[in-house]
Enzyme design. Structure first.
Site, PDB file in Angstrom:
ATOM      1  N   SER A 145      -6.960  21.347  37.592  1.00 31.75           N
ATOM      2  CA  SER A 145      -7.346  20.693  36.222  1.00 31.75           C
ATOM      3  C   SER A 145      -9.100  19.801  36.912  1.00 31.75           C
ATOM      4  CB  SER A 145      -6.795  19.282  35.342  1.00 31.75           C
ATOM      5  OG  SER A 145      -7.074  18.902  34.699  1.00 31.75           O
ATOM      6  N   TYR A 168      -2.193  11.769  36.565  1.00 30.49           N
ATOM      7  CA  TYR A 168      -1.899  13.218  36.116  1.00 30.49           C
ATOM      8  C   TYR A 168      -3.323  13.104  36.465  1.00 30.49           C
ATOM      9  CZ  TYR A 168      -2.773  17.381  34.333  1.00 30.49           C
ATOM     10  OH  TYR A 168      -2.971  18.319  34.026  1.00 30.49           O
TER      11      TYR A 168
HETATM   12  P1  NAP Z   1       3.663  23.704  30.384  1.00 33.58           P
HETATM   13  O1  NAP Z   1       3.798  24.594  29.528  1.00 33.58           O
HETATM   14  O2  NAP Z   1       4.063  22.511  29.998  1.00 33.58           O
HETATM   15  O3  NAP Z   1       4.519  24.476  31.791  1.00 33.58           O
HETATM   16  C1  NAP Z   1       4.921  23.553  32.673  1.00 33.58           C
HETATM   17  C2  NAP Z   1       5.991  24.577  33.553  1.00 33.58           C
HETATM   18  O4  NAP Z   1       6.165  23.104  35.209  1.00 33.58           O
HETATM   19  C3  NAP Z   1       6.972  24.858  33.066  1.00 33.58           C
HETATM   20  O5  NAP Z   1       7.888  25.686  33.850  1.00 33.58           O
HETATM   21  C4  NAP Z   1       8.145  23.332  33.817  1.00 33.58           C
HETATM   22  O6  NAP Z   1       9.060  24.019  33.727  1.00 33.58           O
HETATM   23  C5  NAP Z   1       7.191  23.349  34.924  1.00 33.58           C
HETATM   24  N1  NAP Z   1       8.088  22.613  36.110  1.00 33.58           N
HETATM   25  C6  NAP Z   1       7.742  20.848  35.422  1.00 33.58           C
HETATM   26  N2  NAP Z   1       8.136  20.408  37.121  1.00 33.58           N
HETATM   27  C7  NAP Z   1       9.088  21.414  37.700  1.00 33.58           C
HETATM   28  C8  NAP Z   1       9.504  21.138  38.567  1.00 33.58           C
HETATM   29  N3  NAP Z   1       9.878  20.041  39.078  1.00 33.58           N
HETATM   30  N4  NAP Z   1       9.599  22.366  39.800  1.00 33.58           N
HETATM   31  C9  NAP Z   1       9.707  23.042  38.645  1.00 33.58           C
HETATM   32  N5  NAP Z   1       8.676  23.819  37.939  1.00 33.58           N
HETATM   33  C10 NAP Z   1       8.545  22.464  36.909  1.00 33.58           C
HETATM   34  O7  NAP Z   1       2.349  23.570  30.973  1.00 33.58           O
HETATM   35  P2  NAP Z   1       0.610  23.995  31.404  1.00 33.58           P
HETATM   36  O8  NAP Z   1       0.206  23.614  30.778  1.00 33.58           O
HETATM   37  O9  NAP Z   1       1.306  25.417  31.386  1.00 33.58           O
HETATM   38  O10 NAP Z   1       1.025  23.486  33.015  1.00 33.58           O
HETATM   39  C11 NAP Z   1       0.967  24.624  34.107  1.00 33.58           C
HETATM   40  C12 NAP Z   1      -0.271  24.349  35.138  1.00 33.58           C
HETATM   41  O11 NAP Z   1      -1.653  24.346  35.196  1.00 33.58           O
HETATM   42  C13 NAP Z   1       0.090  22.449  35.426  1.00 33.58           C
HETATM   43  O12 NAP Z   1      -0.083  22.728  36.669  1.00 33.58           O
HETATM   44  C14 NAP Z   1      -1.064  21.485  34.951  1.00 33.58           C
HETATM   45  O13 NAP Z   1      -1.320  19.915  35.269  1.00 33.58           O
HETATM   46  C15 NAP Z   1      -2.002  22.330  34.578  1.00 33.58           C
HETATM   47  N6  NAP Z   1      -2.910  22.659  33.379  1.00 33.58           N
HETATM   48  C16 NAP Z   1      -2.876  22.489  32.174  1.00 33.58           C
HETATM   49  C17 NAP Z   1      -3.533  22.447  31.500  1.00 33.58           C
HETATM   50  C18 NAP Z   1      -3.640  22.741  30.092  1.00 33.58           C
HETATM   51  O14 NAP Z   1      -4.710  22.344  29.024  1.00 33.58           O
HETATM   52  N7  NAP Z   1      -2.437  23.284  29.644  1.00 33.58           N
HETATM   53  C19 NAP Z   1      -5.088  22.143  31.908  1.00 33.58           C
HETATM   54  C20 NAP Z   1      -5.296  22.209  33.815  1.00 33.58           C
HETATM   55  C21 NAP Z   1      -4.885  22.367  34.494  1.00 33.58           C
HETATM   56  P3  NAP Z   1      10.448  23.581  32.736  1.00 33.58           P
HETATM   57  O15 NAP Z   1      10.149  24.368  31.974  1.00 33.58           O
HETATM   58  O16 NAP Z   1      11.580  23.215  32.928  1.00 33.58           O
HETATM   59  O17 NAP Z   1       9.852  21.947  32.199  1.00 33.58           O
END
Ligand code: NAP
Length: 245
Positions: A145, A168
């Site tokens: 991120s 985070y």
């Molecule tokens: P999201 O929709 O909340 O998805 C997160 C995913 O991680 C879900 O599939 C969740 O599974 C899974 N997860 C959480 N804990 C886990 C565990 N212990 N073992 C395996 N899987 C697990 O969020 P997202 O935005 O797509 O995030 C994906 C990545 O992008 C993350 O690393 C986040 O930090 C990064 N990111 C996101 C943004 C943004 O603006 N969205 C920006 C920068 C970076 P469950 O459905 O079971 O909870």
């Protein structure tokens, strides 16, 4: 020249929704066989079924990055089925209530975040590395991120300057450190290890407040997952180019 990616095997953690699902979808569209890592069986199976309905070769693989038994079992399954892993996308990540700036962040919240966003990535990467070494040209992509950038955290003019989440932001900074060190360890191989800032993307992580679509948020991760052998390694990248450490 358009590369042919069919026959490649990719594991994406946290692929049941959000950016991870979209990365799996785009890799599937490119002809890659995708292993849909998810901690919840029903959600993972449903995601894999939707990807198959869209034409991808997709299979659910149970994987809770904080549970060593599922990490080991996932590695065993991949070894038995494929003997190698061409692409590892460390995408699973969480934010937590109680996280905040250092003076008030709840240490338990910080610990919970690190368990998934850092120790989970470390465990999965260590378990999968022997399989990635068996690939002709392995790719490891960390979904980091911009909030993990020390440069941006220290810059009062940065658009996210007020977002001071020790847990985070710190988890993504250590992920970036891991990227640099692992790329250095693997410098004499064809394996590329890169870390990506997806940008602020509408997902459950931010109650869909992100300003990008998941297609935009997944694009750079997919690009690095499919990068050619002359691509950089040990870099912090975003769609517009190089991100500051
Ligand atoms: P999201 O929709 O909340 O998805 C997160 C995913 O991680 C879900 O599939 C969740 O599974 C899974 N997860 C959480 N804990 C886990 C565990 N212990 N073992 C395996 N899987 C697990 O969020 P997202 O935005 O797509 O995030 C994906 C990545 O992008 C993350 O690393 C986040 O930090 C990064 N990111 C996101 C943004 C943004 O603006 N969205 C920006 C920068 C970076 P469950 O459905 O079971 O909870």
């Amino acid at each position: 020249m358009e590369q042919n990616h069919s026959g490649k095997i990719a594991l994406i953690t946290g692929a049941n929704k959000g950016i991870g699902y979209e990365v799996a979808r785009q890799l599937g569209q490119a002809g890659v066989t995708v292993l849909v890592g998810a901690r919840n069986t029903a959600l993972g199976q449903s995601a894999a079924a939707r990807l198959r309905a869209g034409g991808a070769d997709a299979t659910f693989l149970e994987l809770d990055v904080t549970k060593p038994a599922t990490v080991a079992a996932a590695a065993d399954t991949i070894r038995q089925r494929h003997g190698r892993l061409d692409i590892l996308v460390n995408n699973a990540g969480i934010a937590q209530k109680g996280d905040g700036p250092p003076s008030i962040a709840d240490p338990d919240a910080v610990r919970r975040i690190l368990e998934v966003n850092f120790f989970g990535v470390l465990a999965v990467t260590q378990a999968m590395l022997p399989l990635v070494r068996n690939s002709a040209s392995g790719r490891i992509v960390m979904v980091s991120s911009g909030l993990g950038s020390l440069t941006w955290n220290a810059d009062p003019a940065s658009p996210f300057a007020s977002v001071k989440l020790l847990g985070y932001n710190g988890s993504k900074a250590i992920l970036n450190m891991m990227t640099v060190q692992l790329a250095w360890e693997l410098r004499d191989t064809l394996i590329k290890v890169n870390t990506v800032n997806p940008g602020y993307t509408a997902t459950d992580l931010n109650q869909n407040r992100g300003t990008q679509t998941v297609a935009e948020g997944a694009a750079e991760t997919v690009r690095q997952a499919l990068a050619p052998d002359d691509a950089p390694s040990g870099a912090f990248l975003e769609t517009s180019g190089v991100a500051p450490w």
